[in-house]
Enzyme design. Structure first.
Site, PDB file in Angstrom:
ATOM      1  N   LYS A 100     -54.753 -50.443  37.417  1.00 31.27           N
ATOM      2  CA  LYS A 100     -53.758 -49.418  37.125  1.00 31.27           C
ATOM      3  C   LYS A 100     -54.466 -48.207  36.526  1.00 31.27           C
ATOM      4  CE  LYS A 100     -50.033 -48.072  34.098  1.00 31.27           C
ATOM      5  NZ  LYS A 100     -49.325 -48.353  32.830  1.00 31.27           N
ATOM      6  N   GLY A 161     -43.247 -45.211  25.973  1.00 27.86           N
ATOM      7  CA  GLY A 161     -42.822 -45.671  24.661  1.00 27.86           C
ATOM      8  C   GLY A 161     -41.576 -45.019  24.116  1.00 27.86           C
ATOM      9  N   ALA A 187     -43.043 -46.662  32.569  1.00 23.09           N
ATOM     10  CA  ALA A 187     -42.865 -45.896  31.332  1.00 23.09           C
ATOM     11  C   ALA A 187     -41.425 -45.428  31.152  1.00 23.09           C
ATOM     12  CB  ALA A 187     -43.803 -44.692  31.262  1.00 23.09           C
ATOM     13  N   ASN A 209     -43.843 -52.374  28.849  1.00 18.46           N
ATOM     14  CA  ASN A 209     -44.475 -53.062  27.731  1.00 18.46           C
ATOM     15  C   ASN A 209     -43.645 -52.908  26.463  1.00 18.46           C
ATOM     16  OD1 ASN A 209     -47.802 -52.953  26.168  1.00 18.46           O
ATOM     17  ND2 ASN A 209     -46.140 -54.359  25.890  1.00 18.46           N
TER      18      ASN A 209
END
EC number: 2.8.1.10
Length: 259
Positions: A100, A161, A187, A209
């Site tokens: 990635k 995030g 994202a 994540n």
């Protein structure tokens, strides 16, 4: 069978997950198990996968025999750094080619620097890597990355995030309609409904994540994300009904009514 095909390999899960930000490797393993993910991404500059001898290694908790590792270049701000990082990953993972690529523009937004990203992608593809690339949601850039030979394009839904969800579904839809390679949202996902919407738009998968790791209960959220991705994919394949301001036809039958 409906599978995700990346660089010639088929995967049953369309949810790809990161390995950072958990309190420990035990929680990382539990969340990934709950997610059902087969592809896990790891930040080579931040996570030990053998480069730091004597320290706990992620490989001990998530063996490469069980998962497809997706080394990433998180923390890289130039093409040179990104290429160097992924060449190191290839050495550590015995010739692993699927990677990635992300080259960041600034530390505040973590928005991709597309000039450096394209430069790095060209070098990596020539070097034999299968490149999944984090990119802006610009349809022209996404098509250029595909034409260069990238294995998948991964436009951001919103800033890394941020948990802001999908801010520009129209651009994502254009990218998906123009693409002949997998398009995965990468994202900005904050909760399960964001993942479902991405899949309903026609994305081939979702990578996340923070949405899992920063949840109050990461393991429970991982399971929710698994269900959301599956439901969104099935809804896309089923085909939603047309949107109408109002309907002239009732949902219940009118024939045979008394009176």
């Amino acid at each position: 069978m409906d599978t995700l095909n990346i660089a010639g390999k088929h995967y049953n899960s369309r949810l790809l997950v990161g390995t950072g930000k958990y309190k420990d490797f035990e929680q990382t393993r539990a969340a990934i198990d709950a997610s059902g993910a087969e592809i896990i991404t790891v930040a080579i500059r931040r996570t030990n996968i053998g480069q730091n001898a004597g320290e706990p290694s992620l490989l001990d908790y998530l063996p490469p025999e069980e998962f497809t590792y997706l080394p990433n270049t998180a923390g890289c701000y130039s093409a040179e750094d990104a290429v160097r990082t992924l060449r190191l990953a290839r050495e550590l993972l015995d010739g692993h080619k699927l990677v990635k690529l992300e080259v960041l523009g600034d530390p505040n937004t973590l928005y991709p620097n597309m000039l450096e990203t394209i430069k790095a992608a060209e070098t990596l593809i020539k070097d034999g890597f299968d490149v999944m690339v984090y990119c802006s949601d610009d349809p022209i850039i996404a098509k250029q990355l595909e034409d260069m030979g990238c294995a998948a394009v991964m436009p951001l839904a919103s800033l890394i995030g941020s948990g802001m969800g999908i801010l520009n579904p129209w651009n994502l839809q254009i990218i998906i309609e123009n693409a002949k390679i997998p398009v995965l949202v990468d994202a900005g996902v904050g909760t399960a409904s964001d993942a479902a919407i991405a899949m309903e738009l026609g994305c081939q998968g979702v990578l996340m994540n923070t949405a899992i790791a920063a949840a109050k209960d990461p393991v429970l959220m991982a399971g929710a994300m698994k269900k959301a991705v599956e439901a969104g994919r099935e809804a896309f394949l089923a085909g939603r009904m047309p949107r109408k301001l109002y309907s002239a036809s009732p949902s219940s039958p009118t024939s045979g009514l008394i009176g």
